[in-house]
Design a protein around this motif. Structure first.
Motif, PDB file in Angstrom:
ATOM      1  N   CYS A  30     -30.527 -35.607   6.419  1.00 53.26           N
ATOM      2  CA  CYS A  30     -29.498 -36.417   5.785  1.00 53.26           C
ATOM      3  C   CYS A  30     -29.390 -37.743   6.531  1.00 53.26           C
ATOM      4  CB  CYS A  30     -28.157 -35.686   5.806  1.00 53.26           C
ATOM      5  SG  CYS A  30     -26.815 -36.728   5.196  1.00 53.26           S
ATOM      6  N   CYS A  33     -25.405 -38.367   7.740  1.00 51.66           N
ATOM      7  CA  CYS A  33     -24.741 -37.676   8.858  1.00 51.66           C
ATOM      8  C   CYS A  33     -25.718 -37.047   9.838  1.00 51.66           C
ATOM      9  CB  CYS A  33     -23.755 -36.637   8.336  1.00 51.66           C
ATOM     10  SG  CYS A  33     -24.504 -35.085   7.781  1.00 51.66           S
ATOM     11  N   THR A  35     -27.712 -34.416   9.530  1.00 51.76           N
ATOM     12  CA  THR A  35     -27.986 -32.979   9.418  1.00 51.76           C
ATOM     13  C   THR A  35     -29.421 -32.739   8.945  1.00 51.76           C
ATOM     14  OG1 THR A  35     -25.675 -32.528   8.906  1.00 51.76           O
ATOM     15  CG2 THR A  35     -27.252 -30.839   8.262  1.00 51.76           C
ATOM     16  N   CYS A  44     -27.076 -33.087   0.936  1.00 53.34           N
ATOM     17  CA  CYS A  44     -26.686 -32.597   2.257  1.00 53.34           C
ATOM     18  C   CYS A  44     -25.555 -31.580   2.121  1.00 53.34           C
ATOM     19  CB  CYS A  44     -26.235 -33.752   3.140  1.00 53.34           C
ATOM     20  SG  CYS A  44     -25.573 -33.194   4.731  1.00 53.34           S
ATOM     21  N   CYS A  47     -22.253 -33.131   4.190  1.00 53.07           N
ATOM     22  CA  CYS A  47     -21.448 -34.288   3.745  1.00 53.07           C
ATOM     23  C   CYS A  47     -21.666 -34.636   2.266  1.00 53.07           C
ATOM     24  CB  CYS A  47     -21.734 -35.500   4.625  1.00 53.07           C
ATOM     25  SG  CYS A  47     -23.315 -36.298   4.274  1.00 53.07           S
TER      26      CYS A  47
HETATM   27 ZN   LIG Z   1     -25.003 -35.291   5.518  1.00 50.17          ZN
END
Ligand SMILES: [Zn+2]
Lengths: 133, 388
Positions: A30, A33, A35, A44, A47
């Motif tokens: 992602c 963020c 991830t 994601c 988020c």
């Molecule tokens: Zn994210």
């Protein structure tokens, strides 16, 4: 060797199976963020951003779990061989199921340092791992 | 919470069970349903609901040979509710559906069945012409290409991690298999009726380390049927109604056999006690999934019989889980000795035990509460069955 059963390649996961052509291991991430998203998916889970993109990772890691398979599940399957899950350096909350290959494969233990090596089959590059030291 | 209006199990039934039963899957299913109807004291005309897992699945006819439609059609059931679907928390999904249907008044008597023909599919593959998908998906595309074909491989990896983290040993895990074979020896319907020793266990052929041959259940042909009925029908039944006290399921955010996420049995086990007035101390007997012995160990931890990580030590010596122990489990031999009935066999055995009708496998004490857990990895459902 018995051919590897083939994944269904789609626009979301295609990078994963092609990255090995250039000797790279890529994991989807992602961009909002940070991830890591594996198996690849278009959104994601943390988020809900749709800004996801493959990132090249080091390809080193450690054995998280391991099993030596002795059962010939399909005709012609050469046993024994090693199936493991590898935890990738710098990539949180992702494990790759893989085969450990190389001379020391059958002695694989949890915690062993390993690095990626690719095996091509019909235009797909499967990430396998071998002992680093 | 537990209540007098909880749906009940009014009857349980089973077809012949074997490594190979020469009978069409639909007829095997009807054998089980007839047996369950007889057990409940009901007739086909009383049934108004049908449910199964996973339904008829064209890509794996050995595992999903019969759906609700086929049964409704064959028996002429006038259904007011039916459901058969693959995506479910575990094999007990249709039982949970039946409970909801009965509570809502959509049906009064729901027949729930599970038919497997994994034995026949090996012997007569031409009768099970499964459609092959174009490629692997659903997470399996990152597992099966590494020749990790079987849940044995996936479960073995979880076991290897448990051994590493908690010092669990093969000797401890082996008690699940030894217990199953000891109980199977008493069960005339079991597929394996010879007990095994620790020496047999430790010298057995390895399948996927640390799991050996005796850690795995056996493919079979079998159909098991359970009739879920409305509470108020209990008085008219042939046998003691068994109340479904609670059914729990949980999949917190991630469906996966290989990613770093807790196995679904753990949150499911916690959830079960939130849904019941009973506690783990009240349980008399357990029927815990033993498709692989390691899954039984996980269920023991998940349901709170010991702390997480202590499952190996709980099994040590095998006394606790034996039929004269504090928590007798898999009293008919489980799937390891009595065949892969795919979880429904545990429900049948639990009901028979609670009613005192388990014949050769009956545990010799007053039993009021049974717990059963089904599934492994991301699949998990647990159920409390009570004789009031
Ligand atoms: Zn994210």
């Amino acid at each position: 060797m018995t051919p590897r059963p083939r994944p269904l390649v789609d626009p979301v996961n295609q990078f994963f199976w092609q990255a090995g052509k250039a000797g790279q291991l890529q994991i989807l991430r992602c961009q909002a963020c940070g991830t890591w998203l594996h198996p690849p998916r278009p959104i994601c889970a943390k988020c809900l951003s749709e800004e996801v993109a493959p990132e090249t990772v080091s390809g080193t890691g450690t054995v998280y779990s391991v099993t030596v398979n002795h059962q010939p599940w399909v005709p012609g399957l050469k046993v024994p061989y090693v199936i493991a899950r590898v935890s990738l350096d710098g990539v949180d909350d992702v494990l790759l199921t893989t085969n450990i290959v190389g001379e020391r494969a059958l002695e694989s233990r949890i915690g062993d340092a390993v690095h990626v090596t690719f095996e091509e089959q019909d235009g797909l590059w499967f990430p396998l791992f071998t002992h680093s030291r | 919470m537990s209540s007098k209006s909880d749906p009940i199990i009014s009857g349980v039934g089973q077809s012949a069970v074997g490594k190979f039963v020469d009978r069409l899957p639909l007829l095997l299913t009807i054998d089980a349903i007839k047996d369950a109807l007889d057990n409940a004291g009901l007739r086909v005309g009383d049934i108004d609901g049908v449910a199964t897992w996973p339904g008829r699945v064209e890509t794996m006819l050995d595992m999903g040979p019969v759906g609700c439609d086929g049964v409704i059609d064959a028996l002429g059931i006038k259904a007011t509710w039916y459901n058969g679907a693959f995506e479910s928390a575990a094999q007990y999904g249709p039982i949970a559906g039946a409970v909801a249907a009965v509570q809502q008044g959509w049906a009064r008597h729901v027949v729930v069945f599970r038919t497997v023909c994994q034995g026949s599919a090996r012997r007569k593959p031409e009768l099970f012409p499964s459609v092959q998908p174009a490629g692997l998906s659903g997470g399996m595309e990152h597992i099966i290409p590494y020749h990790a074909y079987s849940a044995a491989n996936w479960t073995a990896q979880m076991a290897s991690r448990h051994f590493h983290d908690y010092g669990t040993t093969r000797e401890q895990l082996g008690q699940v298999a030894i217990n199953a074979r000891r109980n199977g020896a008493l069960n005339p319907r079991a597929i394996f009726r010879d007990p095994i020793t620790m020496e047999d266990y430790l010298s057995a052929r390895m399948i996927s380390s640390p799991l050996c041959l005796f850690d795995c259940d056996t493919l079979s042909d079998a159909s098991t049927a359970i009739i879920v009925s409305a509470a108020e029908t209990g008085a008219d039944l042939k046998n003691v109604p068994i109340r479904i006290d609670a059914i729990a399921q949980s999949l917190p955010g991630r469906y996966s056999w290989d990613q770093p996420v807790e196995a679904a049995c753990y949150p499911t086990g916690k959830r079960l006690w939130e849904l019941s007035d009973f506690t783990v101390e009240d349980v008399d007997i357990g029927q815990l999934y033993d498709g692989f012995s390691f899954l039984t160990l996980q269920w023991i931890e998940a349901l709170g019989f010991c702390p997480v990580g202590e499952g190996g030590r709980y099994l040590e010596g095998g006394h606790r889980i034996a039929r004269d122990g504090v928590f007798p489990i898999n009293t008919n031999g489980g799937q390891i000795a009595a065949g892969r009935t795919h979880a429904f066999g545990y429900v049948r055995e639990a009901v028979r035990q609670l009613r005192g009708q388990a014949e050769e496998t009956q545990v010799d004490r007053d039993l009021k509460l049974a717990v059963t857990g089904a599934g492994g990895g991301p699949l998990a459902m647990a159920m409390l069955l009570a004789r009031d």
